[in-house]
Scaffold this active site. Structure first.
Site, PDB file in Angstrom:
ATOM      1  N   SER A  13       0.842  -1.187   0.000  1.00  0.00           N
ATOM      2  CA  SER A  13       0.000   0.000   0.000  1.00  0.00           C
ATOM      3  C   SER A  13       0.882   1.243   0.000  1.00  0.00           C
ATOM      4  O   SER A  13       2.059   1.187   0.376  1.00  0.00           O
ATOM      5  CB  SER A  13      -0.892  -0.007   1.249  1.00  0.00           C
ATOM      6  N   TYR A  72      -1.334   1.152  10.838  1.00  0.00           N
ATOM      7  CA  TYR A  72      -1.418   0.467   9.547  1.00  0.00           C
ATOM      8  C   TYR A  72      -0.444   1.085   8.556  1.00  0.00           C
ATOM      9  O   TYR A  72       0.277   0.373   7.840  1.00  0.00           O
ATOM     10  CB  TYR A  72      -2.845   0.551   9.017  1.00  0.00           C
TER      11      TYR A  72
END
Length: 244
Positions: A139, A152
């Site tokens: 990501s 995250y």
């Protein structure tokens, strides 16, 4: 390079989302798939699409010892592992100061250590057989972390270094056919998000990285079908583009 006939694919996070879609589509192409995940019922649902091709491997990738045992059992009698997709991840939403330390730690461990544990088991065989393709689902969350996603985002930033570091340790002259790359699928409808493309629509980008030619790119980051040079300045990009 054409697909390797009768290869085994190990996929973490195969109980849902991108991992499930990849497991079913690769099984449909004729590969043997080992679907790794923590939830037995979810893995059974994944395998139901092709029970003769997909084996469930219920284990937490954070537990390195249990993973080694479970993976050895799940791959018994199958062709060698030629492809690996590390798609398992946790996304615990919450502001940093509100998040319990154990929740933060669990997310970092799942998203970083879990990938490392899996690749530590998969890579030696690929290097010995001089063939392997690894795709780590990553990501760009670390580039512009949003409120409530600090943990995250930090875990995904760590994956960039992990992938590049592992790639740098694989001698390209001796092992030009062992490639590891990171893929950001972009916005995708999974348990982590209710917007974006469907998980199966990510598969063409995964498949392209699995089918890279010998001596192809490794240690790279791709946003869907486009390579992103993380940390590259505009001057470096300009010099690269004009061949200096």
């Amino acid at each position: 390079m054409p697909a390797v006939a009768a290869t085994t694919v190990v996929i973490s996070g195969a109980g849902s989302g991108i991992g499930r879609a990849a497991a079913r589509l690769l099984a449909a192409e004729g590969h043997s798939v080992v679907a790794v995940g923590r939830r037995g019922e979810a893995l059974a649902e994944t395998a139901s699409a092709a029970p003769e091709r997909i084996r469930s491997c219920r284990v937490d990738v954070v537990d390195a010892g249990a993973l080694a045992t479970a993976l050895a059992d799940a791959t018994t009698g199958l062709p060698p592992v030629g492809y690996c997709i590390a798609a398992a991840a946790q996304y615990a939403r919450g502001h940093f100061l509100d998040m319990r330390p154990e929740t933060f730690s669990a997310m970092i461990r799942a998203n970083v250590e879990g990938v490392a544990n899996l690749l530590r088991l998969i890579l030696p065989g690929m290097i010995e057989r001089r063939f392997g393709r690894i795709v780590v689902v990553g990501s760009l969350a670390d580039m512009n972390p949003i409120p409530g996603a600090a943990g995250y985002s930090a875990s995904k930033g760590a994956l960039h270094a992990l992938v590049r570091g592992i790639a740098g340790e694989i001698d390209p002259t001796r092992h030009p056919n062992v490639l590891i790359n990171e893929l950001s699928p972009g916005a995708t409808r999974t348990a982590m998000s209710d917007r974006g493309k469907e998980p199966q629509d990510v598969f063409p980008d995964i498949r392209r990285l699995l089918h890279l030619p010998e001596g192809g790119p490794t240690g790279r980051f791709y946003l869907e079908n486009r390579e992103i040079r993380l940390g590259e300045s505009w001057k470096q990009a300009l010099r690269r583009r004009i061949g200096l």
